[in-house]
Design a protein around this motif. Structure first.
Motif, PDB file in Angstrom:
ATOM      1  N   UNK A  14     -31.612 -64.977  19.887  1.00 39.82           N
ATOM      2  CA  UNK A  14     -30.408 -65.780  20.145  1.00 39.82           C
ATOM      3  C   UNK A  14     -29.171 -65.017  19.684  1.00 39.82           C
ATOM      4  N   UNK A  15     -29.273 -64.376  18.517  1.00 44.75           N
ATOM      5  CA  UNK A  15     -28.130 -63.620  18.003  1.00 44.75           C
ATOM      6  C   UNK A  15     -27.756 -62.509  18.975  1.00 44.75           C
ATOM      7  N   UNK A  16     -28.777 -61.830  19.511  1.00 47.36           N
ATOM      8  CA  UNK A  16     -28.499 -60.737  20.450  1.00 47.36           C
ATOM      9  C   UNK A  16     -27.790 -61.269  21.697  1.00 47.36           C
ATOM     10  N   UNK A  17     -28.281 -62.367  22.253  1.00 46.65           N
ATOM     11  CA  UNK A  17     -27.637 -62.859  23.473  1.00 46.65           C
ATOM     12  C   UNK A  17     -26.273 -63.462  23.149  1.00 46.65           C
ATOM     13  N   UNK A  18     -26.131 -63.999  21.946  1.00 50.93           N
ATOM     14  CA  UNK A  18     -24.829 -64.499  21.504  1.00 50.93           C
ATOM     15  C   UNK A  18     -23.806 -63.370  21.460  1.00 50.93           C
ATOM     16  N   UNK A  19     -24.286 -62.169  21.117  1.00 53.63           N
ATOM     17  CA  UNK A  19     -23.394 -61.015  21.013  1.00 53.63           C
ATOM     18  C   UNK A  19     -23.230 -60.297  22.350  1.00 53.63           C
ATOM     19  N   UNK A  20     -23.736 -60.903  23.415  1.00 50.30           N
ATOM     20  CA  UNK A  20     -23.458 -60.349  24.733  1.00 50.30           C
ATOM     21  C   UNK A  20     -24.599 -59.574  25.364  1.00 50.30           C
ATOM     22  N   UNK A  21     -25.790 -59.601  24.744  1.00 52.93           N
ATOM     23  CA  UNK A  21     -26.913 -58.870  25.322  1.00 52.93           C
ATOM     24  C   UNK A  21     -27.580 -59.717  26.399  1.00 52.93           C
ATOM     25  N   UNK A  36     -34.200 -66.622  15.454  1.00 51.21           N
ATOM     26  CA  UNK A  36     -32.796 -66.578  15.873  1.00 51.21           C
ATOM     27  C   UNK A  36     -32.348 -65.170  16.273  1.00 51.21           C
ATOM     28  N   UNK A  37     -33.187 -64.153  16.031  1.00 48.72           N
ATOM     29  CA  UNK A  37     -32.750 -62.778  16.317  1.00 48.72           C
ATOM     30  C   UNK A  37     -32.403 -62.595  17.795  1.00 48.72           C
TER      31      UNK A  37
END
Lengths: 358, 255
Positions: free
Chosen positions: B158-165, B155-156
């Motif tokens: 996914x978390x990054x792209x969720x935060x706008x990366x 999920x790391x």
């Protein structure tokens, strides 16, 4: 109320496995909405569709009225708190929380201020320099929350975030989440399989099963007026009695037999003679009385008593062999304590507490 | 029983390290021809330092080892990130093929590379050697990096792209820093593999570009000179240092 998110006729499958079937759901501005259901019911998939990690096979997702189907996750104004927290292990707590702001190129001073505010909001103001692995599970959970909330998303998505915590921490995090949601005013969409969690935190609960919505309603409505047998059994403890319609009395009432008991159904259901139905009775609505008592509607033998501290749980075996559960609270009259295991007892309940389900 | 156990251990390690110990010891022996110990001396190391052809071969070896390790790391890391990040048809097959190249005998790779170069009319020399070394180092890097990445929460990213990366930002800021110890370890591993390689180098290099292992090989054919002992001792020391660093990097806990 203004809708923030609209799911329109969403279908999603993985290979031959259909996870969501033609699902419609509207989420209102500022509400705490819980997606509740057993594992595999599609609740997490629905969340991932909204976050942008998955694309629907058909149907449309609207965020603030704009279709977002084609937008990748980094271009959607929603943030996710993952079940595993997914904190970046090589970054400090501060840098984890600042990650989203840095992606948006928020300038240094503003960024510093917002990260500090977010960490203070989750009660971790002094933890900025630590690495995630130096924190306890509950603290990591709160960092994950701060990391998502600092971006001021339109909707915050929470994917079973409390499932890894022990029960005491879980209870306190439930409170924290609820207060936080009220103070920031952001729409929360919370996924859980824990019905108690769903009831205690949500403004509205969406009960899901096999990719479909079984019922949407406030916690009280879900618990007291379950729309289906599935909801009744999934949410809370339940006793189910089987009944059969014997004949029609008039336009609005039917005669029926439940556990050998003649009764009248005042229902708008389109039942016909010979139809079978279920009667739901919650354990806390049942009271043990003397079998000769006038209020006793059903009779049977008391086969077990379990002392639970707040309640005394009794198991009564009816003459038909069916077992019913009754929870007596001690703040009421303590008559349940008068009965001994093995004794014959009557069961009574306040009329209208029963619910008829097809 | 305890004695038997430690005796057995001593036997194994003696078997493994005795030859090296003898070699290192004799590199300090002042006698030129006999295996009889005369006196401690650094003569052979001194004569190594003045042997121009040997020095040139050493520089060539170091150059090829550094370059091929870096190339293998660049390509191999990208490959590992691709295999980790994306789900596509034939992914499992590709991963399996990596192991095949890892296990296939050097001689097979050497001959096939030679045939390929000849068929393509490429002149044997520095470039062919560099390409060949990069090729056999590649699977080591990819597998090292991939196994580290697979130890991290899926999920790391996914978390990054969720935060706008964006995709690139997520790889640059999350995946690469996390993989860095494995990339470094892969580099060191490749470096030693390239430095030690005889079989592949023997086939794919030309006469004007000589590397150290081949130089040693040609020296030994005329009888073991004490200089060879000294040279081998140095090579052993370098390899040992590099392997220890690689192990250290791989075992370090993710931060």
């Amino acid at each position: 109320m203004k809708p923030v998110v609209e799911f329109l006729a969403i279908t999603k499958s993985y290979g031959a496995n259909t996870v969501l079937r033609n699902l419609d759901l509207t989420i209102a501005e500022g509400e705490f909405l819980t997606l509740l259901g057993p594992s595999g019911c599609g609740k997490t998939t629905l969340l991932r569709l909204l976050a942008g990690f998955e694309r629907p096979d058909s149907g449309e997702i609207l965020l603030d009225g704009e279709p977002v189907n084609a937008l990748p996750p980094d271009q959607r104004n929603v943030n996710t708190v993952f079940q595993s927290y997914a904190l970046f292990p090589h970054l400090s707590v501060f840098d984890n929380v600042a990650f989203g702001l840095r992606m948006k190129k928020i300038p240094g001073k503003d960024l510093q201020e917002r990260v500090e505010q977010a960490l203070a909001a989750v009660d971790l103001p002094e933890f900025g320099t630590r690495k995630p692995r130096q924190l306890s599970g509950g603290q990591q959970q709160r960092v994950a929350l701060a990391r998502a909330l600092v971006n001021r998303p339109r909707v915050l998505l929470l994917d079973e975030p409390l499932s890894a915590l022990d029960s005491k921490l879980r209870k306190s995090m439930q409170m924290t989440l609820k207060t936080l949601q009220r103070s920031v005013g952001i729409t929360f969409v919370f996924v859980t399989h824990d019905q108690e969690e769903a009831l205690s935190m949500s403004d509205r609960v969406v009960v899901m099963r096999d990719g479909r919505i079984e019922q949407i309603g406030g916690p009280r409505e879900i618990y007291e007026k379950p729309a289906s047998l599935f909801v009744a059994q999934f949410v809370g403890e339940s006793n189910l009695l089987e009944g059969v319609i014997t004949h029609r009395l008039d336009a609005t009432s039917l005669a029926a037999k439940v556990e050998g008991l003649d009764c009248v159904l005042r229902q708008t259901h389109t039942y016909r003679t010979g139809d079978r139905f279920n009667v739901l009775l919650r354990p806390e609505d049942l009271h043990l009385v003397d079998p000769s008592d006038l209020s006793a509607r059903l009779r049977g033998q008391l086969v077990e008593q379990i002392y639970k501290g707040m309640t005394l749980d009794c198991v009564v075996e009816l003459d038909s062999g069916k077992r019913l559960f009754a929870s007596e609270f001690f703040d009421q009259e303590e008559h349940a304590l008068d009965f001994q295991v093995g004794q014959r007892v009557g069961l009574s309940w306040v009329g209208g507490r029963e619910r008829v389900l097809k | 029983m305890e004695k038997l156990k430690s005796g057995y251990m001593a036997l194994i390690f003696g078997f493994l390290y005795l030859p090296m110990a003898v070699l290192v010891l004799y590199s300090f022996n002042s006698s030129k021809y006999s295996i009889r110990w005369e006196a401690f001396s650094l003569d052979w190391y001194r004569s190594l330092a003045t042997d121009d052809t040997l020095l040139e071969a050493s520089m060539n070896s170091l150059l090829v080892a550094c370059l091929s390790a870096s190339l293998a790391c660049a390509v191999g890391t990208l490959g590992a990130v691709g295999l980790y990040r994306y789900r596509f048809k034939g992914r499992k097959l590709l991963q399996g093929l990596l192991f095949v190249t890892l296990m296939s005998p050097d001689i097979v790779m050497a001959v096939s590379l030679l045939v390929l170069f000849i068929a393509m009319h490429v002149k044997l020399g520095f470039w062919t050697l560099l390409l060949s070394h990069t090729t056999f180092c590649l699977p080591f890097v990819t597998i090292t990096v991939l196994s580290r990445l697979e130890g991290f929460d899926r999920h790391l990213i996914e978390a990054a792209s969720d935060l706008g990366a964006s995709e690139w930002q997520a790889i640059r800021q999350i995946v690469l820093p996390l993989a860095m110890p494995a990339i470094m370890a892969g580099w060191l591993l490749s470096f030693t593999l390239s430095l030690d390689d005889v079989v592949v180098s023997f086939f794919v290099t030309g006469p004007e570009f000589e590397v150290l292992p081949l130089k040693i090989y040609s020296m030994v054919r005329l009888g073991v000179k004490p200089e060879v002992n000294a040279l081998a001792a140095l090579l052993f020391a370098v390899s040992l240092g590099v392997v220890i660093s690689a192990q250290y990097l791989l075992q370090r806990k993710p931060q």
